[in-house]
Design a protein around this motif. Sequence first.
Motif, PDB file in Angstrom:
ATOM      1  N   LYS A 135       0.822  -1.063   0.070  1.00  0.00           N
ATOM      2  CA  LYS A 135       0.070  -0.051   0.218  1.00  0.00           C
ATOM      3  C   LYS A 135       0.917   1.115  -0.040  1.00  0.00           C
ATOM      4  CE  LYS A 135      -4.379  -1.343   0.786  1.00  0.00           C
ATOM      5  NZ  LYS A 135      -5.235  -1.029  -0.367  1.00  0.00           N
ATOM      6  N   VAL A 136       0.629   2.109  -0.870  1.00  0.00           N
ATOM      7  CA  VAL A 136       1.526   3.432  -0.903  1.00  0.00           C
ATOM      8  C   VAL A 136       0.720   4.364   0.013  1.00  0.00           C
ATOM      9  CG1 VAL A 136       2.165   5.254  -2.417  1.00  0.00           C
ATOM     10  CG2 VAL A 136       1.941   2.879  -3.166  1.00  0.00           C
ATOM     11  N   ASP A 137       1.594   5.157   0.654  1.00  0.00           N
ATOM     12  CA  ASP A 137       1.162   6.435   1.407  1.00  0.00           C
ATOM     13  C   ASP A 137       1.441   7.406   0.643  1.00  0.00           C
ATOM     14  OD1 ASP A 137       1.227   8.574   3.127  1.00  0.00           O
ATOM     15  OD2 ASP A 137       1.816   7.513   4.849  1.00  0.00           O
ATOM     16  N   ARG A 138       0.150   8.154   0.088  1.00  0.00           N
ATOM     17  CA  ARG A 138       0.481   9.074  -0.806  1.00  0.00           C
ATOM     18  C   ARG A 138       0.881  10.525  -0.404  1.00  0.00           C
ATOM     19  NH1 ARG A 138      -5.684   8.966  -3.021  1.00  0.00           N
ATOM     20  NH2 ARG A 138      -5.057  10.522  -4.269  1.00  0.00           N
ATOM     21  N   ASN A 139       0.872  10.580   0.783  1.00  0.00           N
ATOM     22  CA  ASN A 139       1.365  11.831   1.375  1.00  0.00           C
ATOM     23  C   ASN A 139       2.908  11.752   1.464  1.00  0.00           C
ATOM     24  OD1 ASN A 139      -0.877  13.056   2.014  1.00  0.00           O
ATOM     25  ND2 ASN A 139      -1.352  12.240   3.842  1.00  0.00           N
ATOM     26  N   LYS A 140       3.531  10.662   1.775  1.00  0.00           N
ATOM     27  CA  LYS A 140       4.993  10.303   1.536  1.00  0.00           C
ATOM     28  C   LYS A 140       5.552  10.100   0.198  1.00  0.00           C
ATOM     29  CE  LYS A 140       5.134   9.014   6.525  1.00  0.00           C
ATOM     30  NZ  LYS A 140       5.542   7.713   7.352  1.00  0.00           N
ATOM     31  N   CYS A 141       4.766   9.628  -0.515  1.00  0.00           N
ATOM     32  CA  CYS A 141       5.350   9.074  -1.953  1.00  0.00           C
ATOM     33  C   CYS A 141       5.811  10.321  -2.624  1.00  0.00           C
ATOM     34  CB  CYS A 141       4.491   8.186  -2.765  1.00  0.00           C
ATOM     35  SG  CYS A 141       4.889   7.592  -4.297  1.00  0.00           S
ATOM     36  N   VAL A 142       7.116  10.197  -3.243  1.00  0.00           N
ATOM     37  CA  VAL A 142       7.482  11.357  -3.918  1.00  0.00           C
ATOM     38  C   VAL A 142       7.592  10.757  -5.550  1.00  0.00           C
ATOM     39  CG1 VAL A 142       8.796  12.273  -2.212  1.00  0.00           C
ATOM     40  CG2 VAL A 142       9.792  10.589  -3.699  1.00  0.00           C
TER      41      VAL A 142
END
Lengths: 448, 276
Positions: free
Chosen positions: B168-175
């Motif tokens: 699962k991707v944490d969209r806030n942290k993903c760059v």
Amino acid sequence: MGIYSFRGGVHPKGNKELTAGKAFVRLIPKGDMVYPLSQHLGKPASPLVKKNDPVLAGQLIAKADGFISANIHSSCSGKVKAIERRLNASGVPVDCIVIANDGQFTPAPGVGEEVDYSSFSKEEIIAKVKECGIVGLGGAGFPTNVKLMPKNPDEIRYIIANGAECEPGITCDDRLMREYTDWIIKGLKIVLSLFPAASGIIAIEDNKPESIRAMEEAVKNEERMSVLTLKTMYPQGGERNLVHAATGMYMESGALPASLGCIVDNVATLSAIYRAVAFNEPLMEKGFTATGDGFNEPTNFMVRIGTSLREITDAAGGLKEETRKLILGGPMMGPAVSNLDAPLVKANNALTAQLEDEVEKAELEMNSCIRCGRCTRVCPLGLIPQQMARACERNDIERFVKLHGADCIQCGTCSFICPAKRPLTQLFKQTKPMAMSYIRMQAQKKEA
Amino acid sequence: MNAMTLLLITVILLAVIGLLIGILLVFAGHKFHVEVDAREAAVREVLPGNNCGACGYPGCDGCAAAIVKGEAAVNACPVGGASAAEKIGDIMGVSAEAAEKKVAFVKCAGDCAKAHTKGSYIGVRTCTAAAALPGKGDKMCQQGCLGLGECVSVCEFDAIHIVDGIAKVDRNKCVACGKCAKVCPQHLIEIIPDKSMYAVECANIEKGKLVKELCDTGCIGCGICVKMCKFDAVHVENNVAHIDYEKCKGCGACAAKCPSKVITFREQPKKEKEVS
């Protein structure tokens, strides 16, 4: 004659006594028969039948598509139920032809009729082998007709009949050599007729004394054949090890046995060649061992290709409730089975049911490498598994190739001996395809 | 020769050597002078310094050099985001348009409850190792997330985690550096615009009947989504639906009718929550 072997190797528990004394039982399949289009190495065959087509036993249902590919024949009579993707034993969807079995096994015209093959030319014999869809029955499933057409036919000096059967538990080749000695000898004779300079060597491990006796009896009057007793040692049946045992020479890295004037064929393949040439019988039936402590009645079967593994399991008295793991093939090299509804394909020769999963136990005990060097001592190819594994873990393909990792045959000997229970073979399995493409890339660069 | 003379000679000798080296250095300094753009150091100062390589240049130094040379846009660094782009824009004297935020997206929704399993995988605990075996990992699906977390181990921003058997991707942290996408042996991770409202959470190429056997939430390739879409933004290729994020207007017609519920709504980040 002394006992021949190779350098390295291990002694896994044989477990042959479970089934070695049991004669073949012919299994008559009742359910649907499934024929995956890719039962061999190389390109999948292309189907020739459509849904609802009637088929007869021995009828060609899928044609070889390309040079390295093999024909597939129906082993029962009935009607084509579907051509669809079904899961194979490992749970991978593959294209299959499904035939509703009518239970009659009505043969197609000409199949099973004895023919006089003494006048056949070399080309006719090879064409027959190709037509009958014969592939290496030792496990790899390489199309046999391709193997019988080396670039240097006059330099072939040895035809090695592989009866080593070094995998623990499997006894179908042993039984075949005892019960169908004649077929193997005649098959070998047919192959020898293709190579005038060659002599036939039937290589058998010394844990199968009955087979050795039967074969020695059979080759008494054969000038060009001999029996070679091999030391019981895993992986004695590997092509490279057999060539070394028979000729005393080592195969170069990446070379084929033909480079040393050898052709290695499994005994079951030879008997299939005989059936094909003398009886016009395509590869429809083969020996199969259901073994392991998980079966209620471990048995050797003569079973038709395409029979579902479930029918075979039921015929072997069913599985014990506590069975932990099923393996297609032997415990050293076989992949785990997740789907019993999958069919038996040409290259399968055993189903092993285990009450204890050795791999599961090993994982719990896994530890760091202590550089004891045992893996290096036992590797049949003289590789250095410990260093190769380090290259794999770092994803250093260049180093892996430098250590000849691409030659690894994934026999599992290093994983078996490792006191730290490292999953060496799996690492090599994972890295080998990358190593192969790296080598190909390097070769292309060199050309350019 | 007394001690005094000896001392004097030594001091004079050292002074002469020092003078010679000094002259040599001054000469070399003129001769080999390299014009350094002060802006490069300033830009490098603004960049985050992770050396992640997401910009496509070898580390932050490389990126700074490229920006100053004009090879890269001022918003080339996805990690720094809008704030870094603005500062770099000030240094470079151009107005920075914030790059569209992109994130990694995992095309699989087959968690432990939904994906059917065929056994338990025992062996090397990396996805690459599992994918090299016939039958792959625990799950019956051959295209799904293996859940062994190779993407987690390469992520430098703690933005991807294995939750309930799938990544699962944490969209806030993903760059959107794309390292996870590169390492995934199943090729399941795609870099998509963060603002896209709908995405297909499946990559299974099998036909409907077989997919149903493998997973509760697999794309069966029925094509209803294609029919529902008024903007020609959804296509079924190889039995899997794909959304064209450029064309998608986010109406949700496809997701509403999807029988296997694989087209899912992606909650849009609220403005105040956006990481600066």
